[in-house]
Design an enzyme around this catalytic site. Structure first.
Site, mmCIF file in Angstrom:
data_model
loop_
_atom_site.group_PDB
_atom_site.id
_atom_site.type_symbol
_atom_site.label_atom_id
_atom_site.label_comp_id
_atom_site.label_asym_id
_atom_site.label_seq_id
_atom_site.Cartn_x
_atom_site.Cartn_y
_atom_site.Cartn_z
ATOM 1 N N HIS A 1 -2.959 1.692 -5.977
ATOM 2 C CA HIS A 1 -3.620 1.906 -7.268
ATOM 3 C C HIS A 1 -2.913 3.002 -8.068
ATOM 4 O O HIS A 1 -2.709 2.884 -9.271
ATOM 5 C CB HIS A 1 -5.074 2.356 -7.057
ATOM 6 N N ASP B 1 -7.784 -6.594 3.435
ATOM 7 C CA ASP B 1 -8.762 -7.281 2.601
ATOM 8 C C ASP B 1 -8.155 -8.000 1.403
ATOM 9 O O ASP B 1 -8.664 -9.023 0.955
ATOM 10 C CB ASP B 1 -9.841 -6.288 2.130
ATOM 11 N N HIS B 2 -7.067 -7.448 0.874
ATOM 12 C CA HIS B 2 -6.490 -8.000 -0.356
ATOM 13 C C HIS B 2 -5.122 -7.385 -0.588
ATOM 14 O O HIS B 2 -4.733 -6.445 0.121
ATOM 15 C CB HIS B 2 -7.400 -7.721 -1.556
ATOM 16 N N ASN C 1 -17.879 -4.756 -5.672
ATOM 17 C CA ASN C 1 -18.049 -3.358 -5.256
ATOM 18 C C ASN C 1 -19.155 -2.684 -6.056
ATOM 19 O O ASN C 1 -19.669 -1.654 -5.647
ATOM 20 C CB ASN C 1 -16.746 -2.578 -5.447
ATOM 21 N N HIS D 1 -6.375 -4.930 -8.017
ATOM 22 C CA HIS D 1 -6.651 -6.191 -7.329
ATOM 23 C C HIS D 1 -8.054 -6.598 -7.720
ATOM 24 O O HIS D 1 -8.766 -5.811 -8.343
ATOM 25 C CB HIS D 1 -6.532 -5.996 -5.810
ATOM 26 N N ASP E 1 -6.398 -1.147 4.213
ATOM 27 C CA ASP E 1 -6.851 -1.627 2.906
ATOM 28 C C ASP E 1 -5.679 -1.865 1.949
ATOM 29 O O ASP E 1 -4.765 -1.047 1.857
ATOM 30 C CB ASP E 1 -7.809 -0.569 2.320
ATOM 31 N N ASP F 1 -3.972 0.980 0.001
ATOM 32 C CA ASP F 1 -4.715 0.676 -1.227
ATOM 33 C C ASP F 1 -4.699 1.847 -2.215
ATOM 34 O O ASP F 1 -4.369 1.678 -3.396
ATOM 35 C CB ASP F 1 -6.168 0.323 -0.878
ATOM 36 N N THR G 1 -12.567 -4.999 -2.288
ATOM 37 C CA THR G 1 -12.645 -4.451 -0.930
ATOM 38 C C THR G 1 -13.930 -4.805 -0.167
ATOM 39 O O THR G 1 -13.863 -5.378 0.923
ATOM 40 C CB THR G 1 -12.512 -2.918 -0.988
ATOM 41 N N TYR H 1 -19.452 6.606 6.726
ATOM 42 C CA TYR H 1 -18.197 6.534 5.985
ATOM 43 C C TYR H 1 -17.836 7.884 5.364
ATOM 44 O O TYR H 1 -18.661 8.514 4.701
ATOM 45 C CB TYR H 1 -18.242 5.468 4.880
HETATM 46 ZN ZN ZN Z 1 -8.581 -0.984 -4.041
#
Ligand code: ZN
Ligand code: NAG
Ligand code: NAG
Ligand code: NAG
Ligand code: NAG
Ligand code: NAG
Ligand code: NAG
Ligand code: NAG
Length: 453
Positions: free
Chosen positions: A193, A237-238, A91, A336, A34, A189, A70, A154
């Site tokens: 952040h 994803d980004h 999200n 993002h 991620d 990810d 995401t 998850y």
């Molecule tokens: Zn994120």
């Protein structure tokens, strides 16, 4: 002559004989780290990932989908659809008709996912094939009443090792065989952040850990004997961009909170006005020069982010690095979700395995192009989607591809050769047409070339 015959013969043997490798079903493992921004690859060291790429392919930039978040982007990778078409448009979502809410902690209602069919479901509907998931948004939800045959609920607290152990176990020992599998990891990810991508020291440490995980992945596949026959895609994803406490957009300075509901906040805010949309729009429109404000019907077409009930009547899009807040201080140093034409929002893609070339680099594809490529590798008929299979042909060994610069080169080259030949012929003809009184017939030489006997 004899050599030629031998060549043709051996060609016939290799293409018509020994089809054993084609009778095994192709297998594919799709991995996402991620928030892996494309240019981390240029700015940091990734010895294990670079080894993977050396024997495989690299796409330096993957243009992802708007909004660059995401859940929406992971669903686009596995469906080939823009967000407006697959229905996971953020999200955090709210559906006005059913009054349902969606968030990354409350995502298990199939209602949200059923507007599309992800590849693991399609794969499983084919005879004698199963899918497995060591997490990936949506893989623990019964989409169209189907979960992967093997999956994990998850939980961010399950270690990478456990995800890897279980997904490889499923790839090895299942009947019917697992032909499509996913593996998801939360980094880089989470750290992106926390520290912001410009924190070189911390990002260096985090990205080294990510590279070590890729090393573990490859090592494990080799030890288990999966490496040679398994196709592995590593992507994301980004990307991530730096935020700053000096780049805040405080909505409370512009509009009373009671006049609207905020469904999603930053960097793309989803605004549901309570009474008067025009009034809310007019106030937000002049709120801050670093934020674009769109009525739903005016959202630029290039975002492909309009035709879905889950997209709210007004959206606010912050400029790169700007954060939308409700009278609060800066929540995170990296974020993002911004415009998907920003290169800081793009991930990369690397792939290795029998379906892929070795040592090939490609500049860009769209994230929606990954789905038709995966369907091709697995021999599945793709659902209608927004991707273009042709964009990924150069990555695949069984496709004939020619890229634009090469094509232009060949055309120019051919023109040059033709022009030269034409000139030569004209010159020759001019010379031959000059009468030569003493010319006579040359004796024909024996054209039996001893070398090719
Ligand atoms: Zn994120
Ligand atoms: C599915 O695979 C199993 C074991 O490999 C085999 O026994 C069975 O006949 C297969 N079924 C079909 C429909 O191909
Ligand atoms: C992974 O597999 C082990 C052994 O089968 C099992 O005990 C464990 O619960 C699995 N982990 C997850 C997260 O499903
Ligand atoms: C996932 O969670 C649900 C509900 O908590 C439970 O019923 C199910 O058995 C779990 N599935 C797996 C594969 O762990
Ligand atoms: C922002 O919050 C502070 C206290 O935290 C308050 O004094 C101030 O009035 C608030 N400003 C706005 C515009 O709501
Ligand atoms: C909404 O607000 C605008 C601008 O303030 C006003 O012109 C319009 O009459 C209002 N519409 C309704 C239905 O209240
Ligand atoms: C994306 O694909 C879907 C499914 O084929 C289609 O309905 C939609 O119109 C496409 N979107 C665009 C912008 O072409
Ligand atoms: C030469 C060879 O291996 N032929 C095989 C090709 O695949 C079919 C079906 O899988 C087999 O029946 C042939 O024997």
């Amino acid at each position: 002559m004899k050599l030629l015959v031998i060549l043709i013969f051996s060609g016939l043997i290799t293409c018509c004989g020994g089809n054993s490798s084609h009778s095994l079903p192709s297998k594919l493992l799709l991995v996402s780290f991620d928030g892996f921004r494309a240019d981390y690859l240029q700015n940091y060291e990734f010895p294990h990932l670079q080894n993977f790429i050396k024997e495989g392919v690299l796409v330096e930039h993957v243009k992802n989908v708007f909004i660059t978040k995401t859940f929406p982007n992971h669903y686009s990778i596995v469906t080939g659809l823009y967000e407006e078409s697959h229905g996971i448009v953020a999200n955090s979502m709210y559906d006005v008709i059913t009054k349902k809410h969606f968030s990354d902690f409350d995502d298990k209602d199939p209602f949200w996912w059923n507007e599309a069919v992800p590849i693991w479901v399609t794969n499983q509907l084919q005879e004698n094939r199963s899918s497995a998931a060591a997490m990936w948004p949506g893989t623990d939800v019964p989409i169209h009443n189907t979960t992967p045959s093997y999956f994990m609920n998850y939980s961010s607290s399950v270690s990478f090792e456990e995800r890897l152990n279980n997904i490889t176990m499923w790839l090895m020992n299942s009947n019917p065989p697992v032909t499509f599998a996913t593996l998801y990891w939360e980094e880089p990810d989470a750290s992106g952040h926390k520290y912001g991508p410009e924190d070189k020291e911390n990002m260096y440490r985090v990205l080294k850990e990510v590279d070590d995980l890729i090393g573990e992945l490859v090592h494990k596949l080799k030890v288990l004997g999966l490496w040679e026959n398994l196709n592995v895609i590593i992507t994301s994803d980004h990307g991530m961009t730096q935020c700053s406490k000096d780049k805040l957009i405080n909505l409370d300075l512009c509009i009373d909170r009671s006049s609207y509901t905020l469904v999603d906040l930053t960097p793309v805010a989803a605004v549901l006005p309570k009474i008067n949309t025009t009034e809310v729009y007019n106030k937000l429109k002049v709120c801050n020069p670093h934020m674009n404000v769109y009525l739903k019907e005016d959202i630029p077409a290039r975002f492909h982010y309009q035709h879905n009930d889950r997209i709210q009547p007004i959206i606010l899009v912050a400029d790169e690095g700007w954060t939308i807040v409700l009278n609060k201080s800066l929540p995170k140093l990296g974020d993002h979700g911004y415009d998907n034409s920003l290169s800081s929002m793009h991930p990369f893609l690397a792939a290795h395995g029998p379906a892929f070339h070795k040592g090939y680099k490609h500049s860009t594809i769209n994230s929606v192009d990954i789905y038709p490529m995966m369907c091709h590798i697995l021999g599945l008929k793709p659902h209608p989607n927004n991707g273009t299979f042709g964009h990924t042909k150069c990555l695949l060994v069984d496709q004939w591809c020619i890229n634009l610069p090469e094509a232009i080169g060949i055309v120019i080259g051919a023109l040059l050769v033709l022009t030269t030949l034409t000139c030569l012929i004209i010159i020759m003809q001019n010379r031959l047409s000059v009468p030569r009184p003493f010319s006579r017939l040359q004796l024909q030489e024996d054209d039996d070339d001893p070398l090719i006997e």
